[in-house]
Motif scaffolding. Structure first.
Motif, mmCIF file in Angstrom:
data_model
loop_
_atom_site.group_PDB
_atom_site.id
_atom_site.type_symbol
_atom_site.label_atom_id
_atom_site.label_comp_id
_atom_site.label_asym_id
_atom_site.label_seq_id
_atom_site.Cartn_x
_atom_site.Cartn_y
_atom_site.Cartn_z
ATOM 1 N N THR A 106 0.817 -1.217 0.000
ATOM 2 C CA THR A 106 0.000 0.000 0.000
ATOM 3 C C THR A 106 0.853 1.271 0.000
ATOM 4 O O THR A 106 0.326 2.366 -0.243
ATOM 5 C CB THR A 106 -0.962 0.015 1.196
ATOM 6 O OG1 THR A 106 -0.226 -0.158 2.417
ATOM 7 C CG2 THR A 106 -1.988 -1.108 1.067
ATOM 8 N N LEU A 173 -9.065 -0.910 -0.574
ATOM 9 C CA LEU A 173 -7.634 -1.060 -0.285
ATOM 10 C C LEU A 173 -6.946 0.292 -0.072
ATOM 11 O O LEU A 173 -5.886 0.351 0.564
ATOM 12 C CB LEU A 173 -6.947 -1.825 -1.410
ATOM 13 C CG LEU A 173 -7.422 -3.268 -1.633
ATOM 14 C CD1 LEU A 173 -6.697 -3.899 -2.804
ATOM 15 C CD2 LEU A 173 -7.239 -4.107 -0.375
ATOM 16 N N LYS A 174 -7.548 1.358 -0.600
ATOM 17 C CA LYS A 174 -6.989 2.703 -0.417
ATOM 18 C C LYS A 174 -7.624 3.434 0.755
ATOM 19 O O LYS A 174 -7.188 4.545 1.107
ATOM 20 C CB LYS A 174 -7.207 3.528 -1.689
ATOM 21 C CG LYS A 174 -6.472 3.018 -2.910
ATOM 22 C CD LYS A 174 -6.859 3.828 -4.142
ATOM 23 C CE LYS A 174 -6.222 3.283 -5.399
ATOM 24 N NZ LYS A 174 -6.681 4.016 -6.618
ATOM 25 N N GLN A 179 -6.001 1.165 5.827
ATOM 26 C CA GLN A 179 -4.643 1.589 6.175
ATOM 27 C C GLN A 179 -4.448 1.618 7.691
ATOM 28 O O GLN A 179 -3.422 1.158 8.205
ATOM 29 C CB GLN A 179 -4.361 2.974 5.588
ATOM 30 C CG GLN A 179 -4.405 3.049 4.078
ATOM 31 C CD GLN A 179 -3.253 2.307 3.431
ATOM 32 O OE1 GLN A 179 -2.158 2.249 3.989
ATOM 33 N NE2 GLN A 179 -3.487 1.716 2.269
#
Length: 345
Positions: A106, A173-174, A179
């Protein structure tokens, strides 16, 4: 003890860049990545390369995370079959490796559709061909487990199991939630703490933030199989429960072995109530591999998994497995003597 464990993590994180090495493999990195956690200090097994070959054939890129050293020859073979390879100390068990790999992925400008985590506590896929990874991409949800642990129908402590799960959706995922989960995750060299703070909490973390949890297999598949399978398969399941000495086998003590209808009824009721084990991967092997076509098998040394392998070998259940997997399962099964384990001698 928690402050001690978290201090270990803070110390590891301060030195992460110096303690972790990432190199490119020879294969391109696609948008569906599998983080394959490998801890094999005695040398890489042939089945590991079967897994890598399978990932490539299904269009998934392998990011191999090595939690133990490997020989130069094995490393070169890994490079030829992987997109990325990470070498790291064996800190934090599987979630420590997952975390470092995901933080690396990431932090790069990759356009990813999914990140799947698999550890080598399992053989996967046990069959020569398997479509389960593409099927997981089609399961509804941002977090999809290969199997779902649901020890009680009320879903108390229910979670996707950590040996194999997938995150999917480029926006997910972003996301800050994704995160934050990995950057703030607590891992340690305590297996108990890792399970409690990582595996069991991960599902609740994302579910509480309104993400959808999905799975490919659960106890519902076991129940559906036993509702319609042949009588001899019901007897095989009850025999297996008795053979592993499972506490739930007491459910059948007053049921005649000849009364298959009652055995079936008791089996299904036990699953419904949670009095029978609802752990799919630890289930009776004929149902698991022939019945519902489950494609993962545990390498655990626990008695029930050793019995599962022994029965799979003795009754030819693993004859349909991919050759390297079948060979390894049979080799381990030969070294297991149920009578000695049962008596503790």
């Amino acid at each position: 003890m928690k402050p001690i464990y978290w201090q270990q993590q803070r110390s590891f994180d301060r030195q992460r860049d110096a303690r972790i090495e990432v190199q490119n493999g020879e294969l391109p990195l696609g948008d569906n990545v599998v983080v394959l956690l490998v801890y094999q200090p005695k040398g890489l097994s042939a089945s590991t390369f079967h897994t890598l070959s399978h990932l490539k054939s299904e269009g998934f890129s392998a990011f191999v995370v090595l939690n133990s050293p490997v020989s130069d020859a094995d490393y070169e073979r890994l490079k030829a079959n992987s997109a990325l390879i990470m070498r790291r100390p064996n800190f934090g068990y599987d979630f420590g490796g997952y975390r470092d790999a995901i933080l690396h992925l990431t932090a790069q400008p990759y356009a990813l559709n999914s990140i799947t985590c698999i550890n080598d506590s399992i053989w996967f896929p046990v069959f020569p061909e398997c479509d389960h990874l593409p099927r997981m991409l089609n399961v509804e949800g941002e977090v999809v487990g290969y199997s779902f642990a649901k020890s009680h129908p009320k879903r108390q402590n229910a979670h996707v199991q950590s040996y194999f799960f997938m995150f999917k959706g480029s926006e997910f995922l972003k996301s800050a939630d994704f995160q934050d989960y990995w950057s703030t995750m607590k891992v340690s060299n305590s297996r108990y703490m890792t399970i409690r703070s990582s595996e069991m909490k991960m599902t609740r973390y994302f579910e509480s933030r309104d993400f959808t949890i999905g799975w490919l297999f659960s106890a519902d598949d076991m129940k559906a199989y036993y509702q319609s399978c042949a009588d001899q398969d019901v007897v095989a399941a009850v025999t297996y429960l008795n053979a592993i000495g499972h506490h739930s086998a007491a459910l059948f003590k007053d049921v005649s072995a000849a009364d298959v209808a009652k055995l079936r009824e008791t089996l299904i009721a036990g699953l419904d109530s949670g009095r029978l084990s609802r752990n799919v991967i630890g289930s009776e092997p004929a149902m698991l591999f022939r019945g519902i076509q489950f494609a993962a098998m545990k390498k655990s040394k626990s008695y029930n998994y050793q019995m599962q392998r022994r029965i799979s070998a003795d009754y030819g259940i693993c004859d349909c497995f991919e050759p390297s997997v079948a060979s390894e399962v049979k080799a381990i099964a030969r070294d297991f003597t149920p009578e000695e384990k049962a008596t503790g001698s």
